[in-house]
Design a protein around this motif. Structure first.
Motif, PDB file in Angstrom:
ATOM      1  N   THR A  30       0.824  -1.202   0.000  1.00  0.00           N
ATOM      2  CA  THR A  30       0.000   0.000   0.000  1.00  0.00           C
ATOM      3  C   THR A  30       0.861   1.256   0.000  1.00  0.00           C
ATOM      4  O   THR A  30       0.620   2.196  -0.773  1.00  0.00           O
ATOM      5  CB  THR A  30      -0.929   0.013   1.223  1.00  0.00           C
ATOM      6  OG1 THR A  30      -1.823  -1.097   1.148  1.00  0.00           O
ATOM      7  CG2 THR A  30      -1.742   1.304   1.276  1.00  0.00           C
TER       8      THR A  30
ATOM      9  N   ASP B  78      -6.115   5.898  -5.630  1.00  0.00           N
ATOM     10  CA  ASP B  78      -7.019   4.783  -5.914  1.00  0.00           C
ATOM     11  C   ASP B  78      -6.706   3.582  -5.037  1.00  0.00           C
ATOM     12  O   ASP B  78      -5.652   3.506  -4.396  1.00  0.00           O
ATOM     13  CB  ASP B  78      -6.903   4.382  -7.389  1.00  0.00           C
ATOM     14  CG  ASP B  78      -7.408   5.469  -8.329  1.00  0.00           C
ATOM     15  OD1 ASP B  78      -8.389   6.151  -7.973  1.00  0.00           O
ATOM     16  OD2 ASP B  78      -6.823   5.635  -9.420  1.00  0.00           O
ATOM     17  N   ALA B  79      -7.623   2.618  -5.051  1.00  0.00           N
ATOM     18  CA  ALA B  79      -7.406   1.370  -4.328  1.00  0.00           C
ATOM     19  C   ALA B  79      -6.184   0.659  -4.889  1.00  0.00           C
ATOM     20  O   ALA B  79      -5.858   0.779  -6.075  1.00  0.00           O
ATOM     21  CB  ALA B  79      -8.638   0.478  -4.449  1.00  0.00           C
ATOM     22  N   ILE B  80      -5.492  -0.058  -4.034  1.00  0.00           N
ATOM     23  CA  ILE B  80      -4.340  -0.857  -4.434  1.00  0.00           C
ATOM     24  C   ILE B  80      -4.825  -2.287  -4.668  1.00  0.00           C
ATOM     25  O   ILE B  80      -5.504  -2.854  -3.806  1.00  0.00           O
ATOM     26  CB  ILE B  80      -3.246  -0.856  -3.339  1.00  0.00           C
ATOM     27  CG1 ILE B  80      -2.926   0.579  -2.897  1.00  0.00           C
ATOM     28  CG2 ILE B  80      -2.006  -1.583  -3.828  1.00  0.00           C
ATOM     29  CD1 ILE B  80      -2.356   1.457  -3.974  1.00  0.00           C
ATOM     30  N   PRO B  81      -4.531  -2.888  -5.810  1.00  0.00           N
ATOM     31  CA  PRO B  81      -5.032  -4.241  -6.089  1.00  0.00           C
ATOM     32  C   PRO B  81      -4.721  -5.229  -4.968  1.00  0.00           C
ATOM     33  O   PRO B  81      -3.597  -5.327  -4.495  1.00  0.00           O
ATOM     34  CB  PRO B  81      -4.283  -4.626  -7.378  1.00  0.00           C
ATOM     35  CG  PRO B  81      -4.018  -3.320  -8.056  1.00  0.00           C
ATOM     36  CD  PRO B  81      -3.751  -2.349  -6.939  1.00  0.00           C
TER      37      PRO B  81
ATOM     38  N   ASP C  84      -8.538  -9.218  -0.617  1.00  0.00           N
ATOM     39  CA  ASP C  84      -7.443  -8.838   0.272  1.00  0.00           C
ATOM     40  C   ASP C  84      -6.417  -9.964   0.356  1.00  0.00           C
ATOM     41  O   ASP C  84      -6.783 -11.144   0.356  1.00  0.00           O
ATOM     42  CB  ASP C  84      -7.973  -8.520   1.668  1.00  0.00           C
ATOM     43  CG  ASP C  84      -6.967  -7.750   2.502  1.00  0.00           C
ATOM     44  OD1 ASP C  84      -6.643  -6.604   2.126  1.00  0.00           O
ATOM     45  OD2 ASP C  84      -6.502  -8.291   3.517  1.00  0.00           O
TER      46      ASP C  84
ATOM     47  N   ARG D 101      -5.538  -5.131  -1.894  1.00  0.00           N
ATOM     48  CA  ARG D 101      -5.408  -4.561  -0.547  1.00  0.00           C
ATOM     49  C   ARG D 101      -6.757  -3.959  -0.139  1.00  0.00           C
ATOM     50  O   ARG D 101      -7.078  -2.830  -0.460  1.00  0.00           O
ATOM     51  CB  ARG D 101      -4.324  -3.486  -0.480  1.00  0.00           C
ATOM     52  CG  ARG D 101      -2.925  -4.027  -0.261  1.00  0.00           C
ATOM     53  CD  ARG D 101      -2.370  -4.712  -1.474  1.00  0.00           C
ATOM     54  NE  ARG D 101      -0.967  -5.092  -1.307  1.00  0.00           N
ATOM     55  CZ  ARG D 101      -0.245  -5.628  -2.282  1.00  0.00           C
ATOM     56  NH1 ARG D 101      -0.762  -5.847  -3.471  1.00  0.00           N
ATOM     57  NH2 ARG D 101       1.019  -5.949  -2.062  1.00  0.00           N
ATOM     58  N   GLN D 102      -7.582  -4.796   0.504  1.00  0.00           N
ATOM     59  CA  GLN D 102      -8.942  -4.392   0.879  1.00  0.00           C
ATOM     60  C   GLN D 102      -9.624  -3.701  -0.300  1.00  0.00           C
ATOM     61  O   GLN D 102     -10.241  -2.649  -0.164  1.00  0.00           O
ATOM     62  CB  GLN D 102      -8.913  -3.510   2.119  1.00  0.00           C
ATOM     63  CG  GLN D 102      -8.344  -4.211   3.345  1.00  0.00           C
ATOM     64  CD  GLN D 102      -8.491  -3.428   4.625  1.00  0.00           C
ATOM     65  OE1 GLN D 102      -9.117  -2.368   4.660  1.00  0.00           O
ATOM     66  NE2 GLN D 102      -7.919  -3.927   5.710  1.00  0.00           N
ATOM     67  N   GLU D 103      -9.511  -4.335  -1.455  1.00  0.00           N
ATOM     68  CA  GLU D 103     -10.027  -3.784  -2.712  1.00  0.00           C
ATOM     69  C   GLU D 103     -11.509  -4.151  -2.863  1.00  0.00           C
ATOM     70  O   GLU D 103     -11.861  -5.321  -3.007  1.00  0.00           O
ATOM     71  CB  GLU D 103      -9.212  -4.339  -3.879  1.00  0.00           C
ATOM     72  CG  GLU D 103      -9.647  -3.832  -5.241  1.00  0.00           C
ATOM     73  CD  GLU D 103      -8.892  -4.524  -6.371  1.00  0.00           C
ATOM     74  OE1 GLU D 103      -9.097  -4.134  -7.533  1.00  0.00           O
ATOM     75  OE2 GLU D 103      -8.105  -5.458  -6.101  1.00  0.00           O
TER      76      GLU D 103
ATOM     77  N   GLY E 158     -10.804   2.495   1.947  1.00  0.00           N
ATOM     78  CA  GLY E 158     -10.231   1.154   1.904  1.00  0.00           C
ATOM     79  C   GLY E 158      -8.763   1.095   2.245  1.00  0.00           C
ATOM     80  O   GLY E 158      -8.235   0.013   2.517  1.00  0.00           O
ATOM     81  N   LEU E 159      -8.071   2.233   2.255  1.00  0.00           N
ATOM     82  CA  LEU E 159      -6.653   2.250   2.591  1.00  0.00           C
ATOM     83  C   LEU E 159      -6.478   2.712   4.035  1.00  0.00           C
ATOM     84  O   LEU E 159      -7.174   3.620   4.495  1.00  0.00           O
ATOM     85  CB  LEU E 159      -5.882   3.176   1.651  1.00  0.00           C
ATOM     86  CG  LEU E 159      -5.946   2.852   0.155  1.00  0.00           C
ATOM     87  CD1 LEU E 159      -5.099   3.833  -0.640  1.00  0.00           C
ATOM     88  CD2 LEU E 159      -5.485   1.428  -0.104  1.00  0.00           C
TER      89      LEU E 159
ATOM     90  N   ARG F 241     -14.877  -4.414  -4.782  1.00  0.00           N
ATOM     91  CA  ARG F 241     -15.371  -4.476  -6.152  1.00  0.00           C
ATOM     92  C   ARG F 241     -16.787  -5.033  -6.138  1.00  0.00           C
ATOM     93  O   ARG F 241     -17.332  -5.370  -5.090  1.00  0.00           O
ATOM     94  CB  ARG F 241     -14.449  -5.334  -7.026  1.00  0.00           C
ATOM     95  CG  ARG F 241     -12.993  -4.882  -6.967  1.00  0.00           C
ATOM     96  CD  ARG F 241     -12.089  -5.661  -7.880  1.00  0.00           C
ATOM     97  NE  ARG F 241     -12.337  -5.343  -9.284  1.00  0.00           N
ATOM     98  CZ  ARG F 241     -11.545  -5.758 -10.264  1.00  0.00           C
ATOM     99  NH1 ARG F 241     -10.489  -6.484 -10.009  1.00  0.00           N
ATOM    100  NH2 ARG F 241     -11.810  -5.446 -11.512  1.00  0.00           N
TER     101      ARG F 241
END
Length: 360
Positions: free
Chosen positions: A51, A279-282, A300, A284-286, A247-248, A288
């Motif tokens: 992250t 933006d969200a990190i793939p 995650d 990592r608590q992503e 989410g981060l 969708r």
């Protein structure tokens, strides 16, 4: 050879899958003529490394600064590990780097990770990046990434993982992570409860240390935008607004910003930070949404008790805010060396249905 063939080859060169140590990588790097990028930020830690690196990469790319980013492991394709200006290196570029390494390594038996690390450093040099972001693979002190002296060392949260390699308590593990610190260098700590051994080592090295919660933080006030508070390299207090980053974890974003602020970049943070899009990190608590069912899906890569605890908190947050309704199903796969019992205990009160699979 194509990339698939190269990856199969580099996985067989060294007799062990993991072999910590810097001498092999240093020897081959010298033969390749690999030099340090103008600015290097190295990130170690148990949880949050990806992250922190990902947030820094997004910021630098939006600032128009030539950036190389090396992370591991990958989720879908090897190319994810090596990026320049946010774009994955092509098969051709990676294969060419592997060929150059193979041409000079001689009798040095490099591991898969060492091959990958040297390829990333070589590509960054050829692409003339201004900033290289390097994520440690395992530990820090003896990780191949550590052949490069960082200008800023960042250590994320420290938990229990890879104990057979790094030690069986946070104090011991933190000393392995502290191997990326340099005497008199900058040190940014994103662990809100840093082990005493880590703090003592930073003091012993006379590092210019900045700790989350003491020297920098992100604060949310009511419904306003998050606000970062920290210090410049001159020790001057600095505050600027950021766009929301759902989410981060705030401590990770705060550490990413602090590392960039002290790295010597010519950036007017007060005027430019508010326009940054984080933006969200793939993985990592992503959060969708499934295309077929319309259900929310949270992806995650949590694989130790500390990361699972953060995931449980995120699920509770989504439930409390009404973003997740109904039953919660989890699909799990853990490697055999993980603390599975502790992770399942942490998840038990949150999950309604369990689907247990395996890692291939």
């Amino acid at each position: 050879m194509n990339l698939t063939q190269w990856l199969e080859f580099i996985g067989q060169v060294h007799p062990r899958e993991i072999e910590l140590g810097l001498e092999r990588s240093r020897r081959v790097a010298a033969r390749l003529g690999i030099k340090k990028a103008p600015s290097v930020i190295t990130v170690a830690g148990t949880n949050g490394k990806g992250t922190i690196v990902g947030v820094m990469e997004q910021c630098l790319c939006q600032f128009g600064i030539a950036t190389g980013c090396y992370t591991s492991p990958h989720i879908d394709s090897f190319n994810e590990r090596i990026r320049v200006q946010g774009k994955q290196a092509s098969d051709l570029v990676i294969c060419d780097a592997f060929a150059q390494i193979e041409a000079v390594r001689g009798d040095v038996t490099l591991s898969y990770f060492e091959f990958a690390t040297l390829a990333a450093l070589l590509i960054f040099q050829q692409q003339e990046v201004e900033v290289a972001l390097l994520e440690v693979g395992l530990g820090g002190r003896l990780d191949a990434v550590n052949i490069i002296d960082p200008d800023v060392s960042v250590i994320a949260t420290i938990g229990l993982d890879h104990q057979d390699w790094l030690g069986h308590d946070r104090e011991s593990i933190s000393l392995e992570k502290a191997g990326i610190l340099r005497a008199g260098g900058w040190f940014v700590c994103a662990d809100s409860n840093p082990p005493a051994a880590l703090q003592n080592q930073a003091a012993l090295l006379n590092c210019r240390s900045l700790y989350v919660g003491r020297h920098f933080s992100i604060q949310h006030q009511d419904d306003s935008s998050p606000c970062w508070h920290g210090q410049t390299s001159d020790g001057v207090d600095l505050t600027f607004a950021l766009t929301p980053f759902p989410g981060l974890l705030a401590d990770n974003v705060a550490a990413a910003a602090q590392a960039l602020v002290i790295s010597g970049l010519d950036v007017d943070w007060i005027s430019r930070a508010v326009a940054l899009r984080i933006d969200a990190i793939p993985g990592r608590q992503e959060l969708r949404r499934d295309c077929d069912s319309g259900c929310r899906v949270l992806l995650d890569v949590a694989h130790n008790p500390h990361a699972i605890a953060a995931l449980v908190s995120r699920v509770a947050e989504l439930r409390d805010s009404g973003q997740v309704l109904g039953k919660i199903r989890t699909v799990l796969a853990f490697m055999g060396d993980k603390d599975v019992d502790s992770m399942l205990d942490a998840l038990e009160s949150t999950i309604d249905f369990w689907y247990i699979t395996q890692v291939e």
